[in-house]
Design a protein around this motif. Structure first.
Motif, PDB file in Angstrom:
ATOM      1  N   UNK A 188       0.806  -1.230   0.000  1.00 35.29           N
ATOM      2  CA  UNK A 188       0.000   0.000   0.000  1.00 35.29           C
ATOM      3  C   UNK A 188       0.834   1.272   0.000  1.00 35.29           C
ATOM      4  N   UNK A 189       2.085   1.198   0.432  1.00 32.28           N
ATOM      5  CA  UNK A 189       2.916   2.402   0.474  1.00 32.28           C
ATOM      6  C   UNK A 189       2.509   3.336   1.601  1.00 32.28           C
ATOM      7  N   UNK A 190       2.970   4.589   1.499  1.00 28.23           N
ATOM      8  CA  UNK A 190       2.722   5.599   2.525  1.00 28.23           C
ATOM      9  C   UNK A 190       1.476   6.415   2.191  1.00 28.23           C
TER      10      UNK A 190
ATOM     11  N   UNK B 102      -4.440   7.184   2.334  1.00 28.28           N
ATOM     12  CA  UNK B 102      -5.298   6.101   1.843  1.00 28.28           C
ATOM     13  C   UNK B 102      -4.804   4.753   2.374  1.00 28.28           C
ATOM     14  N   UNK B 103      -3.483   4.560   2.388  1.00 26.69           N
ATOM     15  CA  UNK B 103      -2.908   3.338   2.952  1.00 26.69           C
ATOM     16  C   UNK B 103      -3.243   3.246   4.443  1.00 26.69           C
TER      17      UNK B 103
ATOM     18  N   UNK C  54      -5.764   4.583   6.027  1.00 24.91           N
ATOM     19  CA  UNK C  54      -7.199   4.319   6.205  1.00 24.91           C
ATOM     20  C   UNK C  54      -7.502   2.837   5.993  1.00 24.91           C
ATOM     21  N   UNK C  55      -6.919   2.251   4.955  1.00 25.84           N
ATOM     22  CA  UNK C  55      -7.137   0.823   4.713  1.00 25.84           C
ATOM     23  C   UNK C  55      -6.571  -0.010   5.873  1.00 25.84           C
TER      24      UNK C  55
ATOM     25  N   UNK D 127     -13.610   5.417   7.284  1.00 29.86           N
ATOM     26  CA  UNK D 127     -13.392   6.015   5.955  1.00 29.86           C
ATOM     27  C   UNK D 127     -13.497   7.543   6.059  1.00 29.86           C
TER      28      UNK D 127
ATOM     29  N   UNK E   8     -10.911  10.576   5.073  1.00 36.10           N
ATOM     30  CA  UNK E   8     -11.232  11.708   4.187  1.00 36.10           C
ATOM     31  C   UNK E   8     -10.992  13.041   4.893  1.00 36.10           C
TER      32      UNK E   8
ATOM     33  N   UNK F 299      -7.458  13.869   4.603  1.00 34.85           N
ATOM     34  CA  UNK F 299      -7.101  14.337   3.253  1.00 34.85           C
ATOM     35  C   UNK F 299      -7.555  15.779   3.027  1.00 34.85           C
TER      36      UNK F 299
ATOM     37  N   UNK G  33       4.378  10.171  -0.040  1.00 39.68           N
ATOM     38  CA  UNK G  33       2.992   9.925   0.371  1.00 39.68           C
ATOM     39  C   UNK G  33       2.097   9.805  -0.845  1.00 39.68           C
ATOM     40  N   UNK G  34       0.777  10.015  -0.646  1.00 37.31           N
ATOM     41  CA  UNK G  34      -0.169  10.004  -1.755  1.00 37.31           C
ATOM     42  C   UNK G  34       0.146  11.147  -2.706  1.00 37.31           C
TER      43      UNK G  34
END
Lengths: 241, 241
Positions: free
Chosen positions: B62-64, B67-68, B70-71, B94, B98, B101, B130-131
């Motif tokens: 999933x990485x950094x 979103x990662x 949250x999952x 979820x 958000x 973010x 990150x994202x």
């Protein structure tokens, strides 16, 4: 916009241009429907429409890519079951997302040969959008990275993004050709900058990639596969000369 | 590695160096614990440890980024409740993601003044991980973007990544200084390439950013805040001259 120049840089989209992607999302959506079938009385089209609505709503916050898709699947599952979805089903959805991220890269037919022919003649780059880590990993696993001049992973494929990429690499739009499966993301914004574009449709297009295409936006070649790209570029170059 | 040269390029980390980040994750984790409190009998430390275990396991896939994270929160909730977590609680998780973010960018004290002082003297860039979409959005909302020479968003901050970034911008490592809050991500890999680095600790460090730091890895200045950076770089430059 000046006149067209000799083609110097050819940029290729990644998902559904170099390697299969949308079909895997479609397959995942089928498994998602199977998972929810015991809990909801919605037909395929209705469930797909609910998911699309959630994806559209989430796009500006979550962006593109598998992690965003997975979170949208989870939200859709909660919404359509009115919260009755079970923990183990949510875990199954997370696992569907992880399977997408870990899926081997499957190149489209003729891609290595086409890329090989192009790299002998042009500076070839990839411009792709989605999850940074996942796209990097797909580029690396594609086996194509070695011969590429550059790789750009972007969060959106609109005219300002292409403009930034071209400026960063000091590319004259008139000498630039973008090649991809999405008219909305790969063709129209590049034409708008005075570049050229080639459309290579994939057999399935995500609803949110459907263009509002007006024929007045400009002309572009449409190819049946990347195999035909070297000859097409040859012809485009001759036309410009 | 050659000798040190005059400082030409100063790269700043984003999260917890220019703007607050980890504290928001810590706050989110507190809300996550509150959410699960009715369902599980685990104390704070035990729940945090379970989350960390899931994050560590998911990192390569999933990485950094948010979103990662949250999952990983969702997976942890399912695991520790043995699947009993409710749909509405998953939705609340979820929504926590958000909210992270969408959270306004809060610059650390003295950041605009420090960046202003630096851009008059060096080529200043941001290197952050990150994202992709979230980091781009934070850079844009920071109000700092205009004066920057470059922005690089990367999926990992290791020596090969820094090497690629330096090569891409034709930066001599001996003229490069990286500044950030993570010894593991901002300092050690840059020292390994023959560059210089400045550590500006944040008041809280994510467990997975904790370095295995050996004093033999090299020396670097440690500052109490970015306010002290211009004078520190001045001194480092004088030392090299």
């Amino acid at each position: 916009m000046g006149g067209l120049a000799v083609i110097e840089v050819v940029a290729l989209d990644g998902d559904d241009t170099l390697w299969h992607s949308e079909q895997m999302f479609v397959d995942t959506q089928a498994r998602f429907r199977d998972l929810l079938a015991p809990h909801v009385d919605l037909d395929h089209a209705a469930l797909d429409a609910r998911l699309l609505e959630v994806e559209r709503r989430n796009l500006s916050t979550l962006g593109y890519g598998v992690k965003a898709f997975t979170l949208s699947l989870i939200e859709t599952a909660i919404e359509v079951t009115e919260g009755r979805v079970l923990g183990r089903d949510v875990q199954a959805i997370v696992d569907l997302g992880k399977a997408l991220l870990d899926h081997p890269v499957q190149l489209l037919d003729g891609v290595p040969e086409a890329v090989d022919a192009l790299t002998g003649r042009y500076r070839v780059m990839i411009i792709t959008k989605g999850d940074l880590l996942h796209q990097e990993s797909k580029v690396a696993r594609s086996g194509l990275a070695e011969d590429l001049w550059a790789v750009e992973i972007v969060s959106e494929k609109d005219a300002p993004t292409y403009e930034r990429v071209l400026r960063r690499h000091r590319i004259d739009p008139a000498s630039f050709v973008m090649v991809g499966n999405s008219v909305r993301s790969d063709v129209l914004p590049v034409l708008a900058l005075g570049g050229r574009a080639v459309h290579v449709p994939y057999h399935v297009t995500w609803e949110l990639e459907q263009p509002d295409h007006d024929p007045a936006d400009g002309d572009f070649p449409v190819l049946a596969g990347l195999t035909h790209l070297p000859a097409c570029l040859e012809a485009m170059g001759a036309e410009a000369a």
